[in-house]
Structure formats: structure tokens, C-alpha cells
Design a protein around this motif. Structure first.
Motif, PDB file in Angstrom:
ATOM      1  N   GLU A 116      -6.650   6.085  -1.654  1.00 49.89           N
ATOM      2  CA  GLU A 116      -7.628   5.001  -1.593  1.00 49.89           C
ATOM      3  C   GLU A 116      -8.200   4.811  -0.197  1.00 49.89           C
ATOM      4  N   LEU A 117      -7.702   5.569   0.772  1.00 49.18           N
ATOM      5  CA  LEU A 117      -8.113   5.373   2.163  1.00 49.18           C
ATOM      6  C   LEU A 117      -9.257   6.285   2.585  1.00 49.18           C
ATOM      7  N   HIS A 118      -9.986   6.836   1.628  1.00 44.82           N
ATOM      8  CA  HIS A 118     -11.065   7.760   1.978  1.00 44.82           C
ATOM      9  C   HIS A 118     -12.139   7.030   2.778  1.00 44.82           C
ATOM     10  N   PRO A 119     -12.704   7.681   3.813  1.00 48.58           N
ATOM     11  CA  PRO A 119     -13.733   7.009   4.632  1.00 48.58           C
ATOM     12  C   PRO A 119     -14.928   6.511   3.834  1.00 48.58           C
ATOM     13  N   ASP A 120     -15.256   7.180   2.720  1.00 48.69           N
ATOM     14  CA  ASP A 120     -16.393   6.741   1.910  1.00 48.69           C
ATOM     15  C   ASP A 120     -16.126   5.406   1.223  1.00 48.69           C
ATOM     16  N   MET A 121     -14.875   4.985   1.156  1.00 50.21           N
ATOM     17  CA  MET A 121     -14.518   3.738   0.498  1.00 50.21           C
ATOM     18  C   MET A 121     -14.373   2.590   1.492  1.00 50.21           C
ATOM     19  N   LEU A 122     -14.752   2.826   2.742  1.00 51.95           N
ATOM     20  CA  LEU A 122     -14.677   1.780   3.762  1.00 51.95           C
ATOM     21  C   LEU A 122     -15.609   0.637   3.389  1.00 51.95           C
ATOM     22  N   PRO A 123     -15.099  -0.573   3.207  1.00 54.01           N
ATOM     23  CA  PRO A 123     -15.949  -1.679   2.747  1.00 54.01           C
ATOM     24  C   PRO A 123     -16.936  -2.121   3.827  1.00 54.01           C
ATOM     25  N   TYR A 124     -18.054  -2.683   3.357  1.00 51.63           N
ATOM     26  CA  TYR A 124     -19.044  -3.228   4.286  1.00 51.63           C
ATOM     27  C   TYR A 124     -18.601  -4.611   4.749  1.00 51.63           C
ATOM     28  N   GLY A 125     -19.178  -5.029   5.863  1.00 56.23           N
ATOM     29  CA  GLY A 125     -18.933  -6.382   6.342  1.00 56.23           C
ATOM     30  C   GLY A 125     -17.713  -6.528   7.219  1.00 56.23           C
ATOM     31  N   LEU A 126     -17.058  -5.424   7.601  1.00 59.89           N
ATOM     32  CA  LEU A 126     -15.914  -5.538   8.504  1.00 59.89           C
ATOM     33  C   LEU A 126     -16.411  -5.939   9.886  1.00 59.89           C
ATOM     34  N   PRO A 127     -15.643  -6.728  10.616  1.00 62.42           N
ATOM     35  CA  PRO A 127     -16.079  -7.171  11.945  1.00 62.42           C
ATOM     36  C   PRO A 127     -16.288  -5.983  12.871  1.00 62.42           C
ATOM     37  N   PRO A 138      -9.234   4.718   8.000  1.00 60.74           N
ATOM     38  CA  PRO A 138      -9.541   5.713   6.963  1.00 60.74           C
ATOM     39  C   PRO A 138      -9.684   7.144   7.479  1.00 60.74           C
ATOM     40  N   VAL A 139      -9.845   7.331   8.782  1.00 55.70           N
ATOM     41  CA  VAL A 139     -10.028   8.683   9.313  1.00 55.70           C
ATOM     42  C   VAL A 139      -8.747   9.181   9.981  1.00 55.70           C
ATOM     43  N   VAL A 140      -8.304   8.467  11.010  1.00 54.38           N
ATOM     44  CA  VAL A 140      -7.172   8.953  11.806  1.00 54.38           C
ATOM     45  C   VAL A 140      -5.846   8.699  11.098  1.00 54.38           C
ATOM     46  N   LEU A 141      -5.608   7.445  10.725  1.00 52.31           N
ATOM     47  CA  LEU A 141      -4.321   7.119  10.102  1.00 52.31           C
ATOM     48  C   LEU A 141      -4.167   7.829   8.758  1.00 52.31           C
ATOM     49  N   ARG A 142      -5.245   7.877   7.989  1.00 56.15           N
ATOM     50  CA  ARG A 142      -5.170   8.557   6.690  1.00 56.15           C
ATOM     51  C   ARG A 142      -4.814  10.028   6.871  1.00 56.15           C
ATOM     52  N   ALA A 143      -5.391  10.689   7.856  1.00 58.44           N
ATOM     53  CA  ALA A 143      -5.090  12.105   8.087  1.00 58.44           C
ATOM     54  C   ALA A 143      -3.618  12.300   8.422  1.00 58.44           C
ATOM     55  N   SER A 144      -3.080  11.445   9.261  1.00 62.99           N
ATOM     56  CA  SER A 144      -1.668  11.563   9.634  1.00 62.99           C
ATOM     57  C   SER A 144      -0.759  11.317   8.437  1.00 62.99           C
ATOM     58  N   ILE A 145      -1.092  10.282   7.621  1.00 64.28           N
ATOM     59  CA  ILE A 145      -0.278   9.977   6.448  1.00 64.28           C
ATOM     60  C   ILE A 145      -0.348  11.116   5.430  1.00 64.28           C
ATOM     61  N   CYS A 146      -1.526  11.689   5.222  1.00 63.17           N
ATOM     62  CA  CYS A 146      -1.652  12.819   4.307  1.00 63.17           C
ATOM     63  C   CYS A 146      -0.827  14.011   4.797  1.00 63.17           C
ATOM     64  N   GLY A 147      -0.850  14.237   6.107  1.00 61.97           N
ATOM     65  CA  GLY A 147      -0.034  15.318   6.664  1.00 61.97           C
ATOM     66  C   GLY A 147       1.444  15.080   6.440  1.00 61.97           C
ATOM     67  N   MET A 148       1.895  13.841   6.612  1.00 64.50           N
ATOM     68  CA  MET A 148       3.303  13.527   6.388  1.00 64.50           C
ATOM     69  C   MET A 148       3.677  13.747   4.927  1.00 64.50           C
ATOM     70  N   LEU A 149       2.840  13.258   3.999  1.00 62.74           N
ATOM     71  CA  LEU A 149       3.141  13.417   2.578  1.00 62.74           C
ATOM     72  C   LEU A 149       3.162  14.882   2.170  1.00 62.74           C
ATOM     73  N   LYS A 150       2.268  15.679   2.736  1.00 58.61           N
ATOM     74  CA  LYS A 150       2.245  17.099   2.380  1.00 58.61           C
ATOM     75  C   LYS A 150       3.474  17.813   2.934  1.00 58.61           C
ATOM     76  N   CYS A 151       3.926  17.433   4.123  1.00 62.61           N
ATOM     77  CA  CYS A 151       5.171  17.993   4.661  1.00 62.61           C
ATOM     78  C   CYS A 151       6.342  17.646   3.744  1.00 62.61           C
TER      79      CYS A 151
END
Length: 702
Positions: A116-127, A138-151
């Protein structure tokens, strides 16, 4: 405080007492009787006890467990992202240590919603906060988490293949995703995209941009190592390990600070998340160690992979046994990580040995590395010189009509060296029958050779190949009982005596083999080292047997019953298939006779025996004559000798009797067996000796 009335209670006040109904219905039941309806199962009964018990009821949340809502899109500081990534590394290492996914990796809430953390799903209106770029999550943290899960997914596949035999092998995954449907290349592309965004956007200032890039690159390198085939490109595998070390050094150079108590980053971890997962294990909150412990585990992981590469290039089976066989618990690197566990799959994957040899190659190495002759030489010599009308039982030796042929038995023996101590001991005990049958077959072959075959002919010593192997396994079984703290005080004298008898038979076997093996060969150097090591061990076990005799109650009938239970592995039904007597079988009657003789032997000196063992070990260490099949791991073998020398030095104490005549004055209660100090041998409790000495010495009144 306002008092509650009956009308305020839930359900109103229209209650009726139904106690009598249950009393009458159960009038004919006796104490302990139970009525079960059809279909009532044990799980239903256990569920009745689970309700209301927070430690067992995974769905119950107490008031103390209430936490603020977690918003996956909450913007975070770069240092908070670093802290989450570092803590995820720690949780991953805890899983590799044998804990469940629900209590480690999945307590990171981002790991449960990575899709659910895909960059395309980033909601509008964030400060629009320059210090907290919205793309970090959605870019940096998601990549690290995906790498951990794949390991974790790649590690889980090793578990599923049966390549890991330890505590982690019993961990349940449930139905939570480990990105099984996402390829490794897609995860690597996600990591590369996150790194490119940090470089191009410049929204994250240094030093945090460098810190995040280093963490992403470290995760990428670890993932590539886990996915690599060590046999296809050994040099590339080493390059990946070195790259991972470089990124790992950078990560440690830029540590992440502990976030404030009110930081939203802390909400990213929920230790009670198992209550919301499809998990069958009770809730257990694990104390997450500092990130320093995770770095140590990763450092050991990289060391293990580097050693794994060297082992993949090692074609001597005896080298594997020399490094990880009996005494391997003294190795300096005792942190058991995933790399350390899965090395046995590098040796044998169920089909090929070292990814290129069949099982026949193993038996060839077995004869060559023990006696210096090939299996083909043995086969042709026996075929030309056998006096029997029946063909030699080579088929039995290779395939075996017993549990396992010799080749498979040897490969399983090498694989068992990575089991935990309990499981390894059980495997060794079960393998002793097969080893004796193997010894019997070789004995039958030699019995049909010419009678005038000289002792200097290696073919005369074929049974010794299996016998030294079996005696080594027996020694490990007996001594590992001290490491696992299995023996009572009354059982320790027999264990030390029996170990010395096994070593005595082993030494006699080595003496005979050294007469035939080429003196300058690698096999001869290994035999000479084993002879010296066994001589030192025997010089330590014999005095410990003599000194621990007072620990026995001398209730021989009860001791014999305990002996039968403890050494039942030596009297299994499989031995009846062999007409050849078992070498070095445990003999309780002989033990009792030896106890009487050693108590009367006034010439035996326990302290001198320890001095002899220490001098042998020190001489081996100083001469570095440990050669043999240790190869690149010579220093590990020296470390083994040093540990034994230290144990022997601790027993070189003035309190140790210099003769058996002084045994009555020796307090055996000073012996302290502590596997943390030494797994086999005791130490003298110096503090206890001083306290007892102070009690004996009293001031003389004037």
C-alpha cells in the motif's frame, strides 16, 4: 464517587439465579467427570482456558496496550527513517536467531502494508514540510522494507527446502506476505530508484542523505548475496560480500539517533501485532536489543558468507569435519547466523556434493583422506586377492541394506555438524549402529584377504577407516553430555572413564594405521595430530574419573539401572545384525572393577596427569604442528587447543592430589561444571576452597 444501582448494570435487573439447575443436572456426576458433546475437541477445551488470559488470548488487548492510531502517510524526518530502518535490521536478526516473524519482523507495521506504500498512492493535501519530504516514506522507507521482506522470503525458502536445521526451522509464517510474488530484480530496481531519488531530488540534506543511501545499498548487497549462486561465480560472490562490507562500514559511520518519546516513528512498531495476525503462537514481547547487536550479527553474517565461499572451494571432506566436527564449539565465531546454518547445503544439497560430485566421490575421498589410497585401488586389490567365493559386499557399502550407505551416511554426518547440540547428539547416537555395520562389512572384506598381509599394507587397515570414525562419534556423544548438563554427579565418573576407554581404542587404531600410511602424506599428518590430541584428552579424563569417584553413592544396583537408561544407544537392536563384536562398548562391570583398582593404585598421580596433558597441548600450539586437513582454518584448530590448554591449566592446582593416597583429603565438592567456562571439563571453585579453609583454621585462644 457515584454509586451504581442495579438498574445501571449491563442487561438491566431482570436476573434469575440458575445455580440450582446446574447442581441438579450434575448430581449424578462424580469428581473429575466430564461430559463432552459430539465434535468437542481439545482445541475447544483449550479455548475455554484462553479466554480472559492475556498471555494466551491473542485477541485480548488490555488498557495498558492501547496506542494512538497509526497513519502510514505521516511525514517523517530523515533521521527517523534511518532509525526505523536500523530497527528493522535488528528485528530481522532476531528472526534469524530463532524467534517468530510475528514477534520480530512483522512488529514493524510498514512490513504489513508494503504493497500500500506505492508512491502513486501518496495522498494529496499533505503538509509541505521541507524537513519532512512526503516522498521519504513511499520511496525510501518502502524500498528498504521491501528489501527486508524479500531477504526474509529467500531465507524462508531455505527453511522450506530443509537447508536449515536449528531453532529457526520451527518458526511459523502464517499467511502474511513476504513479497513471494515480487521478483528479486524488481526489489533491486525499487532500491535503485530510491537511491536515485535521494541523489537527484536533493530534498534530504547531508549527512542524512548519505546515511540513507548507505542503508539502501547495504540492503541491496545483502539481497544480492542471498540470491547469488556461490558455485556459478565464486569471484562475484566475494565481490558482493566486499561491497556489503563497504556499505556496512558507512552505515556504522552514520548512526541514527533515538527518536523522541512523542515521535510518530515509534508508532511504526507494535509488539502486540500478533493478535491481529493469523498466528497460532501466544503473544510474547521480545526485548529488542540495541542496534549495536544487530551490527554484530550482520558482521558475523558477512564473515559466515565469506567462509562459505572458501568452503565451497574446499574439496577435502576431512577439512569440513576438522573445522566443524567434535570440538567445534570452541570456535571463536560462535554467533550462529543464517550463513552459518546453511553452509551444510553448500556441501550437499540432496543431489550433488559441492554442486559437482556424486555420492561415489565421497567414499573415494573417505579412503583417500584416511589411508591415502583411492576407492578404485581398494576395489581392484580386493577383487584380485579375495579368497571368498562370494563377491565382496561393495553394494552394501555403497548403498547399504541397512539404514544408509556409507556415502550417504557420511554426507548426512557432515550436514549434522550444523545441528544444534541436542539434535546433533541424537543424530550421532542413531548413526552408531550404521557405522558398526559399515565396520563389519569392511572387516569381512579384510578377513578374506591373504593371511600373510603385512601390517605395513594399507589394505589390512580398511576396517580402521570406519572404526576411527565411529570412535570419534562415540567420544562426541559422551563428552557432549557434559555440555548439555545431562549427567548427574553420580554419572560423571563413568562418563569420564568411558571416554578414556574410547580414546584408548582410538589411539590403538591410529598406532596401527600409522604403520601403513605414507609418513609424509597429508593423511599421516592428520593421524599424528589426532593421536596427540587424543593423548592429551585421555590424560585429562583419567584423573577426572579418579577424582570424581567419591561423587558416587556406590549403590551399584541403582547405578546400573541409571547406566542402562543413559547408554541405551549402545545396546540397540541393530547390533544383533553383526557377528563382529562392538569395539569400546560401555561395560559397567569393568567400570566397577576399575574403580576398586584405581582407589588402591598409590602410584597414579592425578596432578602429574594434568601436567602431561598440558605439556602435550602447549607443544602442539608452539610447534603449530596441527596441519593435517585444517587447511586455511589452522588458527581455528589452534584456538581449540588453546581452550583445552586453558581448561587443563585451571586444573593444575595445588589442591589436586599428587597421588591417590591423598584422595580422601580432597574435597570433590570443589569441582564446578559450567558449560559457559568449558563444555567438557570442570574448574575448581577457588572461593569455595577459601571459605572451607577459613572454617577449618580457627584462631587459637591465648
Amino acid at each position: 464517587m457515584e454509586m451504581l444501582t442495579i438498574s445501571d448494570l449491563p442487561g438491566g435487573d431482570n436476573f434469575q439465579d440458575v445455580t440450582n439447575i446446574f447442581v441438579e443436572a450434575a448430581a449424578e456426576m462424580g469428581p473429575g467427570d466430564l461430559i463432552l458433546r459430539e465434535g468437542f475437541t481439545l482445541q475447544d477445551a483449550m479455548s475455554a482456558f484462553e479466554i480472559g488470559e492475556p498471555r494466551l488470548d491473542s485477541g485480548m488487548a488490555g488498557d495498558a496496550d492501547q496506542r494512538p492510531p497509526f497513519d502510514i502517510w505521516t511525514p517523517l524526518l530523515p533521521e527517523e527513517i534511518c532509525w526505523i530502518i536500523d530497527r528493522s535490521f535488528t528485528l530481522e536478526m532476531l528472526w534469524h536467531a530463532g524467534n517468530t516473524l510475528a514477534h520480530t519482523v512483522f512488529t514493524c507495521l510498514y512490513a504489513l502494508i508494503a504493497s500500500e506504500l506505492h508512491p502513486d498512492m501518496l495522498p494529496y493535501g499533505l503538509p509541505n514540510d521541507a524537513q519532512r519530504p512526503p516522498q521519504l516514506v513511499p520511496v525510501v522507507l518502502r524500498a528498504s522494507i521491501c528489501g527486508m521482506l524479500k531477504c526474509c522470503d529467500l531465507s524462508w525458502r531455505e527453511l522450506s527446502k530443509g537447508h536449515v536445521h536449528d531453532k529457526i526451522g520451527k518458526v511459523t509464517k502464517g499467511d502474511t506476505s513476504l513479497l513471494e510474488g515480487m521478483s528479486v530484480q524488481n526489489v533491486i530496481a525499487t532500491l535503485d530508484s530510491a537511491t536515485a531519488w535521494l541523489v537527484r531530488s536533493r530534498k534530504v540534506p547531508d549527512p542524512w542523505a548519505t546515511a540513507l543511501i548507505a542503508r539502501l545499498n547495504l540492503r541491496k548487497a545483502l539481497l544480492q548475496i542471498m540470491d547469488a549462486n556461490i558455485f556459478k561465480a565464486s569471484t562475484d560472490f566475494l565481490t558482493l560480500v566486499n561491497v556489503a562490507r563497504n556499505h556496512f562500514h558507512t552505515v556504522r559511520t552514520y548512526p541514527s539517533p533515538e527518536p523522541a518519546a512523542e515521535s510518530p516513528a515509534r508508532l511504526a512498531f507494535d509488539p502486540y501485532i500478533a493478535r491481529k495476525l493469523n498466528s497460532t503462537v501466544p503473544i510474547r514481547v521480545i526485548d529488542v536489543p540495541s542496534v549495536t547487536e544487530a551490527w554484530r550479527s550482520i558482521d558475523a553474517l558477512l564473515d559466515g558468507w565469506e567462509e562459505q565461499r572458501l568452503l565451497s572451494l574446499t574439496a577435502n571432506v576431512s577439512t569440513w569435519e576438522a573445522i566443524f566436527g567434535p570440538g567445534s564449539q570452541f570456535r571463536r565465531c560462535e554467533r550462529r547466523t543464517l550463513a552459518l546454518r546453511r553452509r551444510h547445503s553448500v556441501f550437499y544439497d540432496g543431489l550433488l556434493v559441492l554442486n559437482k560430485f556424486n555420492l561415489t566421490w565421497v567414499i573415494d575421498r573417505f579412503f583417500f583422506e584416511t589411508l591415502g589410497v583411492s576407492y578404485q585401488s581398494v576395489y581392484h586389490f580386493v577383487g584380485q586377492n579375495s579368497r571368498s567365493q562370494r563377491p565382496p559386499p561393495w553394494a552394501d557399502i555403497q548403498r547399504g541394506h541397512f539404514k544408509a550407505g556409507s556415502s550417504l551416511l557420511m554426507t548426512e554426518y557432515i550436514r549434522a555438524l550444523w545441528y544444534n547440540p541436542c539434535r546433533r547428539r541424537r543424530f550421532f547416537m542413531k548413526s552408531l549402529v550404521d557405522l558398526h555395520i559399515y565396520y563389519t562389512r569392511l572387516t569381512e572384506i579384510v578377513a578374506n584377504l591373504p593371511e600373510n598381509l603385512p601390517s605395513t599394507n594399507v589394505m589390512k587397515h580398511l576396517p580402521a577407516c570406519a572404526l576411527v570414525w565411529r570412535l570419534s562419534v562415540i567420544r562426541e556423544v559422551v563428552l557432549s553430555g557434559f555440555q548439555l548438563e545431562l549427567y548427574t554427579s553420580e554419572e560423571k565418573p563413568f562418563a569420564y572413564w568411558y571416554a578414556s576407554q574410547v580414546m584408548d581404542a582410538h589411539l590403538a587404531c591410529l598406532d596401527a594405521m600409522l604403520l601403513a600410511v605414507e609418513p609424509d602424506s597429508l593423511a599421516a599428518r592428520e593421524l599424528r595430530f589426532q593421536h596427540s590430541l587424543l593423548s592429551a584428552l585421555q590424560a585429562m579424563t583419567i584423573p577426572l574419573f579418579a577424582l570424581s569417584i567419591p561423587l558416587m553413592s556406590f549403590a551399584w544396583r541403582q547405578m546400573h539401572a541409571n547406566f542402562v537408561r543413559r547408554y541405551k544407544w549402545a545396546f540397540g537392536r541393530g547390533y544383533e545384525l553383526s557377528v563382529v563384536p562392538v569395539v569400546a562398548a560401555p561395560d559397567f562391570d569393568r567400570f566397577t572393577d576399575t574403580c576398586g583398582r584405581v582407589m588402591q593404585d598409590k602410584t597414579f598421580s592425578p596432578s602429574a596427569s594434568f601436567d602431561l596433558a598440558y605439556s602435550i597441548l602447549v607443544q602442539l600450539i608452539e610447534s603449530r604442528a596441527v596441519g593435517g586437513y585444517a587447511g586455511l582454518w589452522t588458527n581455528e584448530r589452534i584456538h581449540l587447543l588453546q581452550n583445552l590448554a586453558d581448561a587443563c591449566e585451571r586444573l593444575q592446582n595445588p589442591l589436586i592430589p599428587s597421588s591417590m593416597a591423598r584422595l580422601p583429603s580432597f574435597d570433590t565438592g570443589l569441582f564446578k561444571w559450567d558449560p559457559q567456562i568449558h563444555p567438557w571439563f570442570p574448574v575448581l571453585d577457588q572461593e569455595g576452597a577459601e571459605r572451607r579453609q577459613n572454617r577449618r583454621v580457627r584462631p587459637v585462644e591465648p
